[in-house]
Scaffold this motif. Structure first.
Motif, PDB file in Angstrom:
ATOM      1  N   LEU A  97     -20.221  -2.947 -10.802  1.00  0.00           N
ATOM      2  CA  LEU A  97     -19.074  -3.071 -11.727  1.00  0.00           C
ATOM      3  C   LEU A  97     -18.039  -1.798 -11.284  1.00  0.00           C
ATOM      4  N   GLU A  98     -18.735  -0.562 -11.103  1.00  0.00           N
ATOM      5  CA  GLU A  98     -17.696   0.771 -10.867  1.00  0.00           C
ATOM      6  C   GLU A  98     -16.808   0.513  -9.541  1.00  0.00           C
ATOM      7  N   TYR A  99     -17.451   0.005  -8.580  1.00  0.00           N
ATOM      8  CA  TYR A  99     -16.953  -0.359  -7.365  1.00  0.00           C
ATOM      9  C   TYR A  99     -15.478  -1.055  -7.387  1.00  0.00           C
ATOM     10  N   PHE A 100     -15.789  -2.184  -8.299  1.00  0.00           N
ATOM     11  CA  PHE A 100     -14.494  -2.997  -8.642  1.00  0.00           C
ATOM     12  C   PHE A 100     -13.428  -2.304  -9.441  1.00  0.00           C
ATOM     13  N   PHE A 101     -14.067  -1.603 -10.463  1.00  0.00           N
ATOM     14  CA  PHE A 101     -12.903  -0.803 -11.029  1.00  0.00           C
ATOM     15  C   PHE A 101     -12.218   0.094 -10.251  1.00  0.00           C
ATOM     16  N   GLU A 102     -13.064   0.731  -9.610  1.00  0.00           N
ATOM     17  CA  GLU A 102     -12.730   1.795  -8.837  1.00  0.00           C
ATOM     18  C   GLU A 102     -11.491   1.337  -7.675  1.00  0.00           C
ATOM     19  N   THR A 103     -11.786  -0.045  -6.918  1.00  0.00           N
ATOM     20  CA  THR A 103     -10.923  -0.411  -6.030  1.00  0.00           C
ATOM     21  C   THR A 103      -9.789  -1.086  -6.689  1.00  0.00           C
ATOM     22  N   HIS A 104      -9.877  -1.504  -7.873  1.00  0.00           N
ATOM     23  CA  HIS A 104      -8.804  -2.119  -8.454  1.00  0.00           C
ATOM     24  C   HIS A 104      -7.710  -1.061  -9.018  1.00  0.00           C
ATOM     25  N   TYR A 105      -8.321  -0.059  -9.579  1.00  0.00           N
ATOM     26  CA  TYR A 105      -7.228   1.050  -9.952  1.00  0.00           C
ATOM     27  C   TYR A 105      -6.652   1.893  -8.631  1.00  0.00           C
ATOM     28  N   GLU A 106      -7.377   1.873  -7.840  1.00  0.00           N
ATOM     29  CA  GLU A 106      -6.625   2.387  -6.351  1.00  0.00           C
ATOM     30  C   GLU A 106      -5.649   1.380  -6.018  1.00  0.00           C
ATOM     31  N   TYR A 107      -5.897  -0.016  -6.162  1.00  0.00           N
ATOM     32  CA  TYR A 107      -4.773  -0.915  -5.385  1.00  0.00           C
ATOM     33  C   TYR A 107      -3.743  -0.838  -6.357  1.00  0.00           C
ATOM     34  N   ILE A 108      -3.883  -0.954  -7.715  1.00  0.00           N
ATOM     35  CA  ILE A 108      -2.766  -1.049  -8.556  1.00  0.00           C
ATOM     36  C   ILE A 108      -1.775   0.162  -8.435  1.00  0.00           C
ATOM     37  N   SER A 109      -2.288   1.394  -7.937  1.00  0.00           N
ATOM     38  CA  SER A 109      -1.626   2.463  -7.651  1.00  0.00           C
ATOM     39  C   SER A 109      -0.770   2.347  -6.591  1.00  0.00           C
ATOM     40  N   LYS A 110      -1.033   1.535  -5.669  1.00  0.00           N
ATOM     41  CA  LYS A 110      -0.196   1.290  -4.380  1.00  0.00           C
ATOM     42  C   LYS A 110       1.309   1.024  -4.790  1.00  0.00           C
ATOM     43  N   LYS A 111       2.370   1.487  -4.319  1.00  0.00           N
ATOM     44  CA  LYS A 111       3.720   1.553  -4.883  1.00  0.00           C
ATOM     45  C   LYS A 111       4.538   0.211  -4.652  1.00  0.00           C
ATOM     46  N   ASN A 112       4.600  -0.499  -3.355  1.00  0.00           N
ATOM     47  CA  ASN A 112       4.933  -1.791  -3.037  1.00  0.00           C
ATOM     48  C   ASN A 112       4.215  -2.465  -2.097  1.00  0.00           C
ATOM     49  N   ASP A 113       4.913  -3.689  -1.794  1.00  0.00           N
ATOM     50  CA  ASP A 113       3.986  -4.737  -1.357  1.00  0.00           C
ATOM     51  C   ASP A 113       3.482  -4.321  -0.045  1.00  0.00           C
ATOM     52  N   SER A 114       4.049  -3.760   0.752  1.00  0.00           N
ATOM     53  CA  SER A 114       3.511  -3.323   2.140  1.00  0.00           C
ATOM     54  C   SER A 114       2.350  -2.388   2.008  1.00  0.00           C
ATOM     55  N   GLU A 115       2.572  -1.521   1.186  1.00  0.00           N
ATOM     56  CA  GLU A 115       1.380  -0.614   0.864  1.00  0.00           C
ATOM     57  C   GLU A 115       0.028  -1.311   0.227  1.00  0.00           C
ATOM     58  N   LYS A 116       0.402  -2.274  -0.520  1.00  0.00           N
ATOM     59  CA  LYS A 116      -0.618  -3.142  -1.386  1.00  0.00           C
ATOM     60  C   LYS A 116      -1.250  -4.041  -0.118  1.00  0.00           C
ATOM     61  N   PHE A 117      -0.493  -4.471   0.862  1.00  0.00           N
ATOM     62  CA  PHE A 117      -1.197  -5.359   1.821  1.00  0.00           C
ATOM     63  C   PHE A 117      -1.928  -4.409   2.777  1.00  0.00           C
ATOM     64  N   SER A 118      -1.393  -3.352   3.190  1.00  0.00           N
ATOM     65  CA  SER A 118      -2.326  -2.531   3.963  1.00  0.00           C
ATOM     66  C   SER A 118      -3.540  -2.052   3.500  1.00  0.00           C
ATOM     67  N   PHE A 119      -3.489  -1.700   1.918  1.00  0.00           N
ATOM     68  CA  PHE A 119      -4.844  -1.505   1.354  1.00  0.00           C
ATOM     69  C   PHE A 119      -5.682  -2.851   1.362  1.00  0.00           C
ATOM     70  N   ALA A 120      -5.185  -3.914   1.015  1.00  0.00           N
ATOM     71  CA  ALA A 120      -6.030  -5.079   1.125  1.00  0.00           C
ATOM     72  C   ALA A 120      -6.744  -5.421   2.341  1.00  0.00           C
ATOM     73  N   VAL A 121      -5.898  -5.162   3.376  1.00  0.00           N
ATOM     74  CA  VAL A 121      -6.665  -5.340   4.680  1.00  0.00           C
ATOM     75  C   VAL A 121      -7.689  -4.318   5.038  1.00  0.00           C
ATOM     76  N   GLU A 122      -7.378  -3.273   4.532  1.00  0.00           N
ATOM     77  CA  GLU A 122      -8.303  -2.150   4.660  1.00  0.00           C
ATOM     78  C   GLU A 122      -9.697  -2.645   3.850  1.00  0.00           C
ATOM     79  N   THR A 123      -9.598  -2.960   2.893  1.00  0.00           N
ATOM     80  CA  THR A 123     -10.874  -3.462   2.112  1.00  0.00           C
ATOM     81  C   THR A 123     -11.388  -4.715   2.636  1.00  0.00           C
ATOM     82  N   LEU A 124     -10.777  -5.449   3.433  1.00  0.00           N
ATOM     83  CA  LEU A 124     -11.233  -6.613   3.726  1.00  0.00           C
ATOM     84  C   LEU A 124     -12.361  -6.417   5.041  1.00  0.00           C
ATOM     85  N   GLU A 125     -12.299  -4.980   5.386  1.00  0.00           N
ATOM     86  CA  GLU A 125     -13.261  -4.674   6.564  1.00  0.00           C
ATOM     87  C   GLU A 125     -14.632  -4.619   5.624  1.00  0.00           C
TER      88      GLU A 125
END
Ligand SMILES: *[C@@H]1O[C@H](CO)[C@@H](O)[C@H](O)[C@H]1NC(C)=O
Ligand SMILES: *[C@@H]1O[C@H](CO)[C@@H](O)[C@H](O)[C@H]1NC(C)=O
Ligand SMILES: *[C@@H]1O[C@H](CO)[C@@H](O)[C@H](O)[C@H]1NC(C)=O
Ligand SMILES: *[C@@H]1O[C@H](CO)[C@@H](O)[C@H](O)[C@H]1NC(C)=O
Ligand SMILES: *[C@@H]1O[C@H](CO)[C@@H](O)[C@H](O)[C@H]1NC(C)=O
Ligand SMILES: *[C@@H]1O[C@H](CO)[C@@H](O)[C@H](O)[C@H]1NC(C)=O
Ligand SMILES: *[C@@H]1O[C@H](CO)[C@@H](O)[C@H](O)[C@H]1NC(C)=O
Ligand SMILES: *[C@@H]1O[C@H](CO)[C@@H](O)[C@H](O)[C@H]1NC(C)=O
Ligand SMILES: *[C@@H]1O[C@H](CO)[C@@H](O)[C@H](O)[C@H]1NC(C)=O
Ligand SMILES: *[C@@H]1O[C@H](CO)[C@@H](O)[C@H](O)[C@H]1NC(C)=O
Ligand SMILES: *[C@@H]1O[C@H](CO)[C@@H](O)[C@H](O)[C@H]1NC(C)=O
Ligand SMILES: *[C@@H]1O[C@H](CO)[C@@H](O)[C@H](O)[C@H]1NC(C)=O
Ligand SMILES: [Zn+2]
Length: 492
Positions: A97-125
């Protein structure tokens, strides 16, 4: 007698003492019951969910007029992230569960869609191609399995939903008779009343519906593919995003056919149909029966379902509703449960491997203690003798025996199953008096050792048979009579 012979004899005597000791209900109730397990768990025959299955081309083709869209236009970053999380959560052995919380909080800290997309692409690794195709694989497997098994077809299996409503009502009753505040009781009542249960392979097991969903997946996958340039299509990330896009559309389609459940829940449910699984996700409970049970022994299959549902319903309190309880109650309940689990683990003849104990998963043991106590109160109301109480407890346990694994194997995010179950039995307030266990026996708990998950004292009277109870043959006779009244059977 020579020395070796003496040694051998001593070791035989020691071994037989141990074996006999372990068949003593006061020493190890799990072993005592499970040594007689004669079930033959349903074996499913299906291609692995982890095959890299090719996505069939539907008959429609999607010609491209030469204009392509960028990769970040396939799926919004929020949905990409959501599906990444849902897919990753099937990989339970490696993440918590901690992994999901941490990843979620990091994701919502991203400022705009392009940053969010880059982060999502990174996690997809962090997931491989096969895992992104798991929904397609599971649709394929569900269709195959449903065609093999002759299960009763239904949207909602009437009998099983009756049983889950019965357990739900009793859980609500437990809440109302507890010492929680009225406000907390109301909140929990409402949440439980609104909760839904889904029985894997027995609810919404319409093969045609699943074939249609599979076609929706295929069609969406190839439609999205036609929108990408060949440069993009050469990348692995494009392939993953296309598959998550197809999942997004196919699960939405399924959610329209199966109302009342979130698409992510349905994703996990259909993927879990092939596994020995049960879980609570927000306000919905998934329970597998077929893959956990011997359908030739329906009473034990239903007993297992009763235990599993009671456990999942208690998760509305631990861990989901913990903030509705006062901190001193939860603190004392957790400490008590941890002490009990440690005591059972450390004193088992079969020692679990070092590092087996974790405070973080105490809510699982609490759910077992609370679930068994609730069911045994229900049992008391349908029993006319102590023999019937014992029969019901043994039937419940017989439905839960694990096969084909060494005792006390490590389970991800739970304490070893046998330890947690024996702890729950030890915490069933009438256990020792029913089986004649005494102070010093491993399964004997003193009254002061009874945990109080909801605060409030344990009331022995709640568990006792009442003298005016009509003899209907005990709890599971009542359950099987109810099954007959619903015309229920595991065979079509
Ligand atoms: C267990 O006890 C029974 C009788 O109490 C005895 O016959 C048997 O040999 C003992 N050992 C085993 C391994 O069953
Ligand atoms: C297990 O089977 C043995 C032999 O049939 C029987 O004596 C014993 O009572 C059974 N134990 C339980 C818990 O049913
Ligand atoms: C697709 O076309 C093939 C032959 O062209 C046909 O056999 C098949 O039934 C079609 N499938 C669907 C889903 O329409
Ligand atoms: C090409 O197809 C795309 C997507 O289907 C569409 O949005 C676009 O208007 C089309 N362009 C031309 C020039 O037809
Ligand atoms: C998104 O935010 C980053 C960092 O704040 C910035 O460099 C980038 O230009 C922004 N992109 C858009 C499309 O606004
Ligand atoms: C993909 O990941 C899953 C889950 O971790 C794993 O079981 C599977 O073996 C992996 N497949 C490949 C081809 O590496
Ligand atoms: C559960 O409680 C509801 C509301 O009180 C009632 O309508 C329903 O019949 C009960 N179901 C069962 C199975 O007891
Ligand atoms: C809680 O509700 C019950 C009725 O449901 C009522 O009798 C009782 O007085 C209430 N307690 C408090 C502290 O409000
Ligand atoms: C419980 O849910 C049912 C619908 O599922 C609703 O009709 C009923 O009013 C609810 N009861 C309470 C006490 O909220
Ligand atoms: C199964 O789904 C198909 C296709 O959606 C539908 O036509 C059919 O009526 C369903 N069957 C049942 C028994 O609900
Ligand atoms: C917990 O604290 C409340 C007050 O915050 C008190 O009324 C209650 O008795 C305490 N319960 C226990 C089990 O200590
Ligand atoms: C129930 O009956 C037993 C014996 O028949 C008696 O000892 C006991 O006191 C009775 N209990 C109650 C609650 O009436
Ligand atoms: Zn659980």
């Amino acid at each position: 007698m020579n020395f070796l012979l003496i040694l051998t004899l001593i070791s035989i005597i020691v071994r037989s003492r141990q074996e006999n000791a372990s068949m003593d209900p006061c020493n190890d109730f799990y072993d005592y019951v499970c040594t007689n397990d004669t079930r033959s768990i349903t074996k499913l025959n299906f291609a692995s969910l982890f095959d890299d299955r090719e996505i069939l081309k539907p008959n429609i083709s999607f010609p491209n007029n030469g204009t392509y869209i960028a990769l970040d236009q396939i799926l919004e970053p929020d949905r990409l992230m959501k599906w990444y999380m849902t897919v990753k959560s099937l990989d339970t052995a490696t993440v918590d569960l901690e992994y999901f919380f941490e990843t979620h909080y990091e994701y919502i800290s991203k400022k705009n869609d392009s940053e969010k997309f880059s982060f999502a692409v990174e996690t997809l690794e962090n997931v491989n191609l096969t895992l992104t195709n798991i929904f397609y694989n599971s649709l394929y497997a569900n269709i195959k399995v449903l065609n093999q098994l002759n299960l009763p077809a239904a949207e909602e299996n009437k009998f099983l939903h009756h049983i889950s409503n019965l357990l739900k009502n009793n859980t609500i009753e437990e809440i109302w008779s507890s010492s929680l505040s009225n406000k907390s009781k109301k909140v929990l009542d409402e949440e439980l009343n609104n909760s839904k249960v889904f029985f894997g392979l027995l609810d919404y097991n319409n093969v045609t519906m699943l074939e249609e969903t599979k076609l929706v997946y295929e069609t969406e996958y190839y439609r999205l593919k036609s929108l990408l340039s060949s440069d993009d299509l050469d990348t692995e990330i494009a392939e993953k995003i296309l598959r998550l896009g197809a999942i997004d559309t196919a699960t939405k389609y399924l959610a329209k056919r199966i109302p009342g459940y979130e698409p992510e829940f349905l994703f996990s449910a259909f993927a879990s149909n092939m596994e020995n699984e049960a879980f609570k996700h927000n306000s919905a409970i998934y329970a597998g029966i077929v893959t956990r049970s011997d359908l030739q022994q329906p009473m034990l299959a239903i007993a297992d379902t009763v235990s599993v549902l009671a456990h999942e319903l208690m998760h509305f309190v631990y861990p989901s509703g913990t903030e509705l309880l006062t901190p001193n109650v939860t603190k004392a309940a957790k400490k008590c449960t941890q002490d009990e689990v440690k005591r059972m683990g450390d004193s088992d003849v079969v020692k679990p491997i070092d590092g087996w104990f974790s405070k973080k998963v105490t809510h699982e043991d609490l759910a077992n203690i609370m679930g068994l106590r609730m069911v045994m109160k229900m049992v008391a109301r349908k029993s006319a003798s102590e023999e019937q109480l014992k029969n019901a407890l043994e039937t419940l346990l017989s439905g839960l025996c694990i096969q084909g694994k060494p005792k006390n194997s490590i389970l991800p995010h739970h304490h070893p199953f046998e330890i947690s179950i024996n702890t729950a039995v030890r915490q069933y307030p009438l256990f020792s008096s029913l089986y004649g266990c005494r102070l010093g026996d491993r399964m004997f708990a003193e009254a002061e050792q009874f945990c109080k998950p909801l605060g409030g004292e344990v009331n022995l009277e709640d568990y006792k048979i009442k003298n005016d109870t009509e003899d209907i043959g005990g709890f599971f006779t009542y359950i099987m009579d109810t099954a007959n009244a619903f015309n229920f059977s595991f065979r079509n």
